[in-house]
Scaffold this active site. Structure first.
Site, PDB file in Angstrom:
ATOM      1  CD  GLU A 187       8.670   6.881   2.417  1.00 33.58           C
ATOM      2  OE1 GLU A 187       9.138   5.774   2.060  1.00 33.58           O
ATOM      3  OE2 GLU A 187       8.088   7.639   1.657  1.00 33.58           O
ATOM      4  CB  CYS A 197       1.815  12.071   5.789  1.00 40.64           C
ATOM      5  SG  CYS A 197       1.325  10.573   4.918  1.00 40.64           S
ATOM      6  CB  CYS A 234       0.589  -1.913   2.026  1.00 41.86           C
ATOM      7  SG  CYS A 234      -1.201  -1.716   1.884  1.00 41.86           S
ATOM      8  CB  CYS A 265      -3.295   0.258  -4.719  1.00 41.79           C
ATOM      9  SG  CYS A 265      -4.624   0.175  -3.511  1.00 41.79           S
ATOM     10  CB  CYS A 297       0.383   2.061  -4.070  1.00 41.25           C
ATOM     11  SG  CYS A 297       0.976   2.517  -2.438  1.00 41.25           S
ATOM     12  CB  CYS A 312       3.071   6.635  -0.796  1.00 38.25           C
ATOM     13  SG  CYS A 312       1.909   7.951  -0.907  1.00 38.25           S
TER      14      CYS A 312
HETATM   15  N1  SAH Z   1      -4.053   2.411   2.449  1.00 39.47           N
HETATM   16  C1  SAH Z   1      -4.623   3.704   2.579  1.00 39.47           C
HETATM   17  C2  SAH Z   1      -3.635   4.818   2.923  1.00 39.47           C
HETATM   18  C3  SAH Z   1      -2.317   4.850   2.241  1.00 39.47           C
HETATM   19  S1  SAH Z   1      -2.149   5.535   0.641  1.00 39.47           S
HETATM   20  C4  SAH Z   1      -5.432   4.046   1.355  1.00 39.47           C
HETATM   21  O1  SAH Z   1      -5.441   3.276   0.412  1.00 39.47           O
HETATM   22  O2  SAH Z   1      -6.084   5.079   1.359  1.00 39.47           O
HETATM   23  C5  SAH Z   1      -2.639   7.215   0.663  1.00 39.47           C
HETATM   24  C6  SAH Z   1      -3.214   7.676  -0.664  1.00 39.47           C
HETATM   25  O3  SAH Z   1      -2.201   7.805  -1.674  1.00 39.47           O
HETATM   26  C7  SAH Z   1      -4.236   6.718  -1.229  1.00 39.47           C
HETATM   27  O4  SAH Z   1      -5.321   7.431  -1.779  1.00 39.47           O
HETATM   28  C8  SAH Z   1      -3.444   6.010  -2.307  1.00 39.47           C
HETATM   29  O5  SAH Z   1      -4.269   5.401  -3.234  1.00 39.47           O
HETATM   30  C9  SAH Z   1      -2.619   7.157  -2.857  1.00 39.47           C
HETATM   31  N2  SAH Z   1      -1.447   6.755  -3.626  1.00 39.47           N
HETATM   32  C10 SAH Z   1      -0.607   5.738  -3.411  1.00 39.47           C
HETATM   33  N3  SAH Z   1       0.355   5.699  -4.349  1.00 39.47           N
HETATM   34  C11 SAH Z   1       0.120   6.727  -5.174  1.00 39.47           C
HETATM   35  C12 SAH Z   1       0.756   7.219  -6.345  1.00 39.47           C
HETATM   36  N4  SAH Z   1       1.840   6.628  -6.848  1.00 39.47           N
HETATM   37  N5  SAH Z   1       0.224   8.310  -6.940  1.00 39.47           N
HETATM   38  C13 SAH Z   1      -0.879   8.917  -6.427  1.00 39.47           C
HETATM   39  N6  SAH Z   1      -1.513   8.518  -5.336  1.00 39.47           N
HETATM   40  C14 SAH Z   1      -1.037   7.421  -4.721  1.00 39.47           C
END
Ligand code: SAH
Length: 360
Positions: free
Chosen positions: A97, A110, A117, A121, A124, A338
């Protein structure tokens, strides 16, 4: 007998391409310049388009090379601000995506860096189905190339903030950045490239040595180790203080201001005390803090704080840090956090989803 592997021609640097064209294909050097231009300036989607390349050479290229060109599977366009979300299919049928956003100062893309992944987290969507594989440099580039062709507009900013952990795909990422910022290609300024990481400390240090002028964004999301651990399993491997120290190192080496991303989760990390603790943790670093009200996913019960709470958090932390912004939500009508577009498609394939893809 195993067939010899084809060359991923779009991932080759200019110098590697020259050597391939001259030494492997036995062709004159100027053909490398033509090929590079077709791939990285004209953004050709196949060898066929390359009108000044002779048929014989095209045949040689087809039998020796893999030409990575992503197939657009879905595209959603926001009625509110024109943000576009794309779903692309890779050569092996996997999907990634990407997002295109148009701002006053230029267009930003982006991209994803991995299929899925493994970082886990909690908030996410990209990590819910785990990790499948790394993207090649060409697969990262082609997200931007297909989008540029689709919009007909120049991309000036690039963020590696889609699905995946870019520093977990380190070599391909570096190759990708060098190709994207090469003045013989799309020539996107390194200053306009941001790489976001959940905090792989050794890789942050390695990145600091690459002599790149890119911006490093750290997904911090908490102001102390315990809270970070409850949101981000990677905190088991690297303590929050190690991560923050690595950003100091990055700044010392590169002089590039650090971005800290902080997803605000109601009742978890959004209190005045959290803001104060955050200010004390990173207040000495030349940085920008980007607050992101969490984008709820249906698999978890995290919610975003009220707008008032988010502003109060911002006010509190501004006592310690000058540059604090709350991320403006783009493409609200097509959003989904995301990784959700991809997940909805793959769930639908598995027959698990009753959601609609279509937004208009
Ligand atoms: N793996 C990398 C990049 C991908 S995520 C990282 O962790 O930075 C890009 C950003 O979006 C990261 O800061 C991640 O924590 C945030 N993110 C992911 N899912 C999210 C959500 N549901 N709400 C808000 N931020 C989110």
């Amino acid at each position: 007998m195993q067939a010899t592997e084809k060359i991923d021609i779009k991932s080759l640097t200019y110098e590697e391409l020259e050597s391939f064209v001259v030494n492997t294909l036995g062709e004159p050097k100027f053909r490398a310049k033509q090929l590079y231009e077709w791939m990285h300036v004209h953004l050709a989607s196949d060898f066929e388009e390359m009108s000044n390349i002779p048929k014989k050479l095209k045949e040689k290229l087809i039998s020796n090379c893999d030409y990575v060109s992503l197939k657009q599977i879905d595209r959603q366009i926001s009625q509110i601000d024109g943000t576009r979300k794309y779903l692309f299919e890779l050569g092996d049928g996997q999907m990634v995506e990407s997002v295109w956003m148009s701002y006053k100062h230029g267009n930003s893309v982006c991209i994803s860096s991995q299929v899925g992944c493994k970082m886990g987290c909690r908030f996410c969507a990209s990590t819910l189905d785990g990790w499948l594989r790394n993207l090649t440099a060409s697969e990262m580039l082609d997200q931007i190339y297909r989008i540029s062709r689709d919009t007909g507009e120049r991309v000036s900013n690039l963020v590696v903030m889609g699905t995946g952990e870019p520093l977990d795909n380190y070599d391909n990422l570096i190759r990708f950045i060098r190709l994207l910022s090469d003045e013989r290609g799309l020539n996107i300024s390194q200053r306009n490239i941001t790489v976001s990481t959940c905090g792989l400390v050794p890789k942050i240090k390695q990145l600091a040595e690459e002599d790149l002028a890119i911006t490093l964004a750290i997904s911090l999301h908490a102001s102390n180790q315990d809270k970070r651990l409850s949101l981000m399993p990677i905190a088991k491997s690297y303590d929050i203080h190690e991560v923050v120290d690595a950003t100091r190192y990055y700044f010392d080496k590169t002089g590039r201001r650090i971005t800290f991303e902080y997803s605000l989760v109601a009742g978890v990390n959004d209190s005045d005390e959290d803001a104060q603790e955050l200010g004390m943790l990173i207040g000495d670093i030349n940085c920008h803090v980007n607050l992101i009200p969490v984008n709820p996913i249906k698999e978890r019960d995290y919610t975003a704080p009220s707008t008032d709470r988010a502003y109060a958090f911002q006010k509190k932390i501004e006592k310690y840090i000058k540059n604090v912004t709350i991320r403006r939500e783009m493409g609200r009508d097509i959003d989904g956090a995301c990784g959700q577009l991809r997940k909805r498609h793959s769930d639908a394939k598995k027959g698990e989803s009753n959601e609609e893809f279509c937004i208009d």
